[in-house]
Motif scaffolding. Structure first.
Motif: not given
Length: 264
Positions: A109-110, A113-115, A133, A136-137, A234
């Motif tokens: 995720r990090d 930048g998406a769940a 999540d 921000r995601t 995303c």
């Protein structure tokens, strides 16, 4: 608790008290350990002796455990563990799996930048096991139960793509292709043709929710058999960048595969 004071200085509180323990809980746990040590069961008198308990207390505890499903008295009078223990053991294995997989999902995720999501094929159903999540995601709002919408999600299609034709058709016969968005595939023949085509990544272009895209890669066991899928969701405009990072998803899927090998 003890106060230590020196002349001209503040008193310092020393917390030396032992935590409060519930003796009845301790006795019940020790008794369950004694029961568990006898695969073929043991009578109450023997269990009382091994647990260091009075016989009357042992009987009271065994009756309580039996009432709650944690112990069972067989016809010959011996005691064995109850069905609730099996249920707890199964839940414990799930928790162990989550504890091992969660950090991997969070790292993905990090990184992207998406769940991130992990789903598995369990008892002929496709289920979401865990989601990582954040503010921000955010995760996709699962406004329709996932078991009813696998055909419209990347993670569901990824698992279906790994099944043989018979199991795939069986699954689809039990799950109607409900229409969720204008992009949802609702024609069985079209979906089957798409699932037959080999692909390094399975995609969902706003098929489950408008404005959201998803990409998924398979997760197999050590023999190469289908286990599940790893996915990220995303904004649909960001999906091409996620596709370009599929190698990172595959590396994460390989780490999950190794975790499953040592956990399952």
């Amino acid at each position: 608790m003890t106060l230590h004071c020196k002349r001209g200085s503040l008193c310092v509180m020393d917390e030396t008290r032992k935590p409060t323990l519930i003796a009845s809980v301790q006795r019940a746990l020790h008794l369950m350990e004694a029961v568990a040590s006898h695969p073929n069961g043991a009578p109450a008198k023997q269990l009382a002796r091994e647990a260091g308990l009075p016989l009357a207390t042992t009987y009271h505890l065994l009756r309580t455990l039996a009432h709650e499903g944690y112990a069972t008295r067989l016809s010959d009078g011996v005691w064995v563990l109850g069905d609730r223990i099996t249920a707890l053991h199964g839940q414990s294995k799930t928790q162990q799996l989550l504890a091992r997989i969660r950090p991997t999902l969070i790292a993905l995720r990090d990184e992207l930048g998406a769940a991130s999501y992990f789903g598995m094929h369990v008892d002929d159903e496709i289920r979401i096991i865990d989601i990582a999540d954040g503010p921000r995601t955010p995760r996709v709002d699962l406004w329709v139960g996932f078991t009813e919408a696998a055909h419209a999600t990347a993670i569901g299609k990824c698992v279906l793509r790994q099944l043989d034709e018979e199991r795939r058709r069986d699954y689809l016969s039990r799950h109607p292709l409900i229409d969720l968005t204008p992009h949802t595939i609702t024609e069985p023949r079209r979906l089957l043709r798409m699932l037959d085509a080999p692909a390094p990544v399975s995609l969902d272009y706003e098929e489950y929710a408008i404005g959201t895209g998803c990409a998924a890669v398979p997760v197999t066991d050590a023999t190469g058999s289908v286990v599940g899928a790893l996915a990220v969701s995303c904004r649909s405009s960001k999906l091409p960048r996620i596709e370009a990072s599929v190698h990172r998803m595959k590396a994460t899927a390989a780490r999950i595969q190794r975790t499953l090998t040592f956990t399952m």
